[in-house]
Design a protein around this motif. Sequence first.
Motif: not given
Length: 120
Positions: A51-61, A75-84
């Motif tokens: 099972a894999t758990f994640w915090k949606k406020d930090r990462v996006e599936l 596969t994730f993308r960080l939520n709090d990075c600048d646009e680049a």
Amino acid sequence: LLIERICLIDADVVCIQEVSPLSFEEDFKFMTENLGYDGVELFRKGRFRPATFWKKDRVELVCPAQHKDRTMLTTFRLNDCDEADSQDNWHVLNCHLQAGKQGGRRVRQIFEGVTTAYKT
């Protein structure tokens, strides 16, 4: 002890092995209720599963989890990075490899998971 360790580390993503689908919701409700892991994916077959758990406020599936032979790729993308930086995806391959004398199968399981990540 498990709750204390996960809380102490405060990771964006947590992978757990040997999860029973019969008691999953009860056994791991602390992950959502106490620790804030509001994203979850349970491997779709088998008696004991990863099972894999994640915090949606930090990462996006980024895409639905991909299930292979005893592996699950998210596969994730960080939520709090600048646009680049936010365009970069990162992968978590949660594996429960075959035990015993089936070394070739274990190698294939990892190869399939990594190859899938490379293509995503």
